[in-house]
Design a protein around this motif. Structure first.
Motif, mmCIF file in Angstrom:
data_model
loop_
_atom_site.group_PDB
_atom_site.id
_atom_site.type_symbol
_atom_site.label_atom_id
_atom_site.label_comp_id
_atom_site.label_asym_id
_atom_site.label_seq_id
_atom_site.Cartn_x
_atom_site.Cartn_y
_atom_site.Cartn_z
ATOM 1 N N LEU A 75 0.789 -1.342 -0.058
ATOM 2 C CA LEU A 75 -0.003 0.090 -0.077
ATOM 3 C C LEU A 75 0.850 1.330 0.090
ATOM 4 C CD1 LEU A 75 -2.940 -1.266 2.357
ATOM 5 C CD2 LEU A 75 -3.270 -0.686 0.046
ATOM 6 N N PHE A 83 1.952 1.690 -3.658
ATOM 7 C CA PHE A 83 0.899 1.961 -4.305
ATOM 8 C C PHE A 83 0.422 3.391 -4.308
ATOM 9 C CE2 PHE A 83 -3.775 2.356 -5.183
ATOM 10 C CZ PHE A 83 -3.799 1.850 -6.532
ATOM 11 N N CYS A 84 0.361 4.034 -3.065
ATOM 12 C CA CYS A 84 0.230 5.363 -3.016
ATOM 13 C C CYS A 84 1.265 6.300 -3.432
ATOM 14 C CB CYS A 84 -0.217 5.597 -1.411
ATOM 15 S SG CYS A 84 -1.834 4.868 -0.730
ATOM 16 N N LEU A 133 0.390 6.550 -6.947
ATOM 17 C CA LEU A 133 -0.516 7.548 -7.312
ATOM 18 C C LEU A 133 0.094 9.056 -7.045
ATOM 19 C CD1 LEU A 133 -3.575 5.939 -5.527
ATOM 20 C CD2 LEU A 133 -3.140 6.160 -7.815
ATOM 21 N N ASP A 146 -2.628 17.946 -5.434
ATOM 22 C CA ASP A 146 -3.528 16.843 -5.005
ATOM 23 C C ASP A 146 -2.534 15.471 -4.568
ATOM 24 O OD1 ASP A 146 -5.971 18.032 -4.809
ATOM 25 O OD2 ASP A 146 -6.234 17.574 -7.003
ATOM 26 N N TRP A 193 -1.710 14.388 -1.146
ATOM 27 C CA TRP A 193 -2.866 13.215 -0.388
ATOM 28 C C TRP A 193 -2.302 11.900 -0.399
ATOM 29 C CZ3 TRP A 193 -6.562 15.072 2.745
ATOM 30 C CH2 TRP A 193 -7.325 16.353 2.440
ATOM 31 N N PHE A 194 -1.702 11.507 -1.320
ATOM 32 C CA PHE A 194 -1.340 10.186 -1.802
ATOM 33 C C PHE A 194 0.158 10.063 -0.969
ATOM 34 C CE2 PHE A 194 -4.107 10.802 -5.261
ATOM 35 C CZ PHE A 194 -5.177 9.815 -5.101
ATOM 36 N N LEU A 197 -0.978 9.521 2.604
ATOM 37 C CA LEU A 197 -1.445 8.189 2.553
ATOM 38 C C LEU A 197 -0.304 7.374 2.620
ATOM 39 C CD1 LEU A 197 -4.823 8.369 0.721
ATOM 40 C CD2 LEU A 197 -4.619 7.917 2.944
ATOM 41 N N TRP A 219 -15.351 12.948 -0.651
ATOM 42 C CA TRP A 219 -14.548 13.443 0.471
ATOM 43 C C TRP A 219 -15.248 13.054 1.695
ATOM 44 C CZ3 TRP A 219 -9.796 14.126 -0.450
ATOM 45 C CH2 TRP A 219 -9.315 14.846 -1.588
ATOM 46 N N PHE A 264 -8.471 1.287 5.127
ATOM 47 C CA PHE A 264 -7.617 1.929 4.458
ATOM 48 C C PHE A 264 -7.606 1.850 2.979
ATOM 49 C CE2 PHE A 264 -2.842 3.001 3.316
ATOM 50 C CZ PHE A 264 -2.861 4.134 3.949
ATOM 51 N N ILE A 265 -7.563 0.754 2.531
ATOM 52 C CA ILE A 265 -7.753 0.591 1.080
ATOM 53 C C ILE A 265 -9.214 1.369 0.505
ATOM 54 C CG2 ILE A 265 -8.448 -1.103 -0.739
ATOM 55 C CD1 ILE A 265 -6.629 -3.055 0.928
ATOM 56 N N THR A 296 -10.369 4.022 1.954
ATOM 57 C CA THR A 296 -9.818 5.447 2.003
ATOM 58 C C THR A 296 -9.091 6.240 0.814
ATOM 59 O OG1 THR A 296 -9.609 5.243 4.358
ATOM 60 C CG2 THR A 296 -8.783 7.297 3.438
ATOM 61 N N ILE A 297 -8.228 5.212 0.475
ATOM 62 C CA ILE A 297 -7.405 5.428 -0.918
ATOM 63 C C ILE A 297 -8.406 5.748 -2.029
ATOM 64 C CG2 ILE A 297 -5.515 4.979 -2.422
ATOM 65 C CD1 ILE A 297 -4.385 2.973 -0.210
ATOM 66 N N VAL A 322 -10.532 8.956 -2.178
ATOM 67 C CA VAL A 322 -9.502 10.128 -2.612
ATOM 68 C C VAL A 322 -9.461 9.949 -3.945
ATOM 69 C CG1 VAL A 322 -7.260 11.209 -2.430
ATOM 70 C CG2 VAL A 322 -8.623 10.174 -0.010
ATOM 71 N N VAL A 323 -9.061 8.709 -4.570
ATOM 72 C CA VAL A 323 -9.025 8.643 -6.054
ATOM 73 C C VAL A 323 -10.376 8.988 -6.719
ATOM 74 C CG1 VAL A 323 -9.000 6.978 -7.860
ATOM 75 C CG2 VAL A 323 -7.451 6.657 -5.980
ATOM 76 N N LEU A 348 -10.719 13.113 -6.508
ATOM 77 C CA LEU A 348 -9.877 13.767 -7.537
ATOM 78 C C LEU A 348 -10.490 13.268 -8.942
ATOM 79 C CD1 LEU A 348 -6.530 13.274 -5.330
ATOM 80 C CD2 LEU A 348 -7.985 15.118 -5.605
ATOM 81 N N LEU A 381 -9.604 10.721 -10.393
ATOM 82 C CA LEU A 381 -8.552 9.847 -11.612
ATOM 83 C C LEU A 381 -9.298 8.802 -12.051
ATOM 84 C CD1 LEU A 381 -5.868 9.809 -8.818
ATOM 85 C CD2 LEU A 381 -6.210 11.778 -10.485
ATOM 86 N N PHE A 419 -10.325 -1.074 -6.566
ATOM 87 C CA PHE A 419 -9.934 -1.151 -4.884
ATOM 88 C C PHE A 419 -11.093 -2.197 -4.275
ATOM 89 C CE2 PHE A 419 -8.725 2.795 -6.135
ATOM 90 C CZ PHE A 419 -7.196 2.826 -5.355
ATOM 91 N N PHE A 422 -13.301 -7.621 -10.370
ATOM 92 C CA PHE A 422 -12.638 -7.394 -11.661
ATOM 93 C C PHE A 422 -13.608 -7.283 -12.878
ATOM 94 C CE2 PHE A 422 -10.363 -8.646 -15.430
ATOM 95 C CZ PHE A 422 -9.604 -7.703 -15.472
ATOM 96 N N LEU A 458 -14.542 -3.938 -15.466
ATOM 97 C CA LEU A 458 -14.748 -4.078 -16.670
ATOM 98 C C LEU A 458 -16.193 -3.678 -17.114
ATOM 99 C CD1 LEU A 458 -12.896 -7.194 -17.722
ATOM 100 C CD2 LEU A 458 -12.244 -5.132 -18.272
ATOM 101 N N VAL A 475 -16.449 -0.012 -19.315
ATOM 102 C CA VAL A 475 -17.084 -0.192 -20.975
ATOM 103 C C VAL A 475 -18.367 0.673 -20.792
ATOM 104 C CG1 VAL A 475 -17.984 -1.895 -22.383
ATOM 105 C CG2 VAL A 475 -15.740 -2.369 -21.274
ATOM 106 N N LEU A 507 -10.964 -4.497 -26.340
ATOM 107 C CA LEU A 507 -10.559 -3.460 -25.446
ATOM 108 C C LEU A 507 -8.986 -3.473 -25.211
ATOM 109 C CD1 LEU A 507 -13.055 -4.387 -22.571
ATOM 110 C CD2 LEU A 507 -13.622 -2.754 -24.148
#
Lengths: 212, 212, 212
Positions: A107, A110-111, A114, A122, A125-126, A129, B9, B44-45, B47-48, B51-52, B55, B57, B75, B110, B114, B118, C57
């Motif tokens: 983790l 991974f952060c 990011l 921004d 933030w990562f 984390l 947030w 924790f995961i 939380t990330i 945040v993603v 933002l 992303l 995630f 997963f 997808l 798509v 894809l």
């Protein structure tokens, strides 16, 4: 793509050689309690990482115009989790804490990925984390260390000091405040990779041959 | 990017707090048979993940013009596999079924990723594959449940009912039929995340302190 | 997107059916020592992979203008690691070598992904790294095989011969030298997938029912 490309090819050559070196060295200690020939895999994954950076597959542009090679952090997820798992094995942590140490390391990286890929403000933030996960990893590794062997503690101090330089480089490089260039960043990370992966690997390989 | 950003947030803040809460709560039951401090990692995961999304992303645009935040599902691969592995541990499943439950969960999420990424009609293929993996997971978890404790079964029913609301939201949200907006979707998923990750985590933490 | 799309839909249909077939077949040997119902997961992951290719894809364009479906290799990371782990279980390898075999397989396929995604001459670096990992996997699997059962060795020879045809197809397809088209490539890979995943799976399923 600038002069840092040469640094990355040098890194690829170094870790390509140590992959073979550790394949031979690790072979000798087949009867050890360690999980698997971890040093070979760490070096091999790092070799792939350096080739990917040398070819500049996957880069971003920092606000100061310098290139950011964020792919490094994706490979660290695998290589550094193997390394901390290795340390947790040496420190004879219970199985649950081995899993925790590896997950926290994954983790953290991974952060870090990011934080490196995002070039706006921004990204901090990562960074925060990632630091939280890193502290969690160190806490899990260091707690109750008093009832363990002296050698283990010295390895762990070595790890804590050298690994903690990675975020320092990140902050000073174009990924963070941009105090130095991507070229300097590439050289410093290469030096740290050699210390934490090759020197560390040689140390634990030798150490275990002696104590056997 | 619209009002859903605020929801994300809020989610990041909630799960940031519960990460710390579970780090303290989980610490107390170190001697339990559970794999590791799973609730801390799940929070924790998540939380990330929030945040993603906050933002923005990695988003797509649905056929009705609403934004789709498909990163959530990547995630979930990690967080939900940890959750179902946890349930498999509580249900004292054999090791092989623990692996199966975690793999089925990972594949469910997963394919959900997808299906969300798509935006053409082809997304329903992945919705079908995701549902197949989900049924496989539930089947593995529920079979031979008659010879297990009543508590375990009540946990598993709770999981089946609450988890099955995720695909319902998916179908009604812009990812599926577009009955409601991305904002409503974000609020509903946050409510479900709180139920399946925080409420569930608190329940199993308390439960085990009582039965000890 | 050309005629290869039909081949991919055929592949998706075949592996969709074998996922169900193995779910029934594997169920019967619940008391075996094998890790989990691996064949079901291998077929299911391959089904997703074929649907992803059928929908095109994630593709690249080779220097000769032919399309490259590089997503295949990402799915091989999971499915082929499960397969070689299965073989390592059958060969009763120690735990550390099981991990090594699975890691080497994953790295082989990951480098295969990079070699397929990169269309410049640099792709041969990743082909070389992939081959190195593949040799590491075969070495770990074959060493000390003299003190093991004849059946195991015959399975391993079957694996070595059929698996080694994948890089041959890669070299002759548009990913490598471009001797034949993407359509021929798709047919050959489908034939190899059926051999290494379905025929192999049926063989080890039957084998174990006989020896029980």
């Amino acid at each position: 793509m600038g002069e840092e490309t040469i640094v990355y090819w040098v890194g690829a050559a170094i870790f390509g050689c140590t992959s073979l070196l550790f394949a031979v060295l690790d072979k000798r200690r087949q009867d050890e309690e360690l999980l698997f020939r971890s040093n070979t895999f760490v070096s091999f994954i790092t070799t792939i990482s350096y080739v990917v950076m040398a070819l500049a597959l996957g880069t971003a542009v920092a606000e100061n115009g310098q290139p950011i090679y964020w792919t490094r952090w994706l490979f660290y997820i695998a290589s550094c989790s193997i390394l901390t798992l290795d340390i947790a094995f040496i420190a004879r942590k219970p199985a649950s804490e081995k899993v925790e140490v590896a997950l926290f390391t994954g983790l953290t990286m991974f952060c870090g990925f990011l934080a490196s890929m995002v070039v706006t403000v921004d990204r901090w933030w990562f960074f925060a984390l990632s630091s939280a996960a890193y502290i969690g990893m160190l806490y899990t590794l260091f707690k109750r260390s008093s009832d363990e062997r002296v050698n283990v503690t010295s390895i762990m101090w070595f790890v804590m000091v050298t690994w903690s330089l990675f975020p320092v480089v990140w902050v000073l490089a174009p990924t963070g405040l941009g105090v130095f260039t991507t070229l300097v960043e590439a050289i410093l990370y290469l030096a740290l990779d050699c210390t934490t992966k090759i020197a560390f690997g040689l140390y634990i390989s030798t150490q275990q041959h002696t104590t056997k």
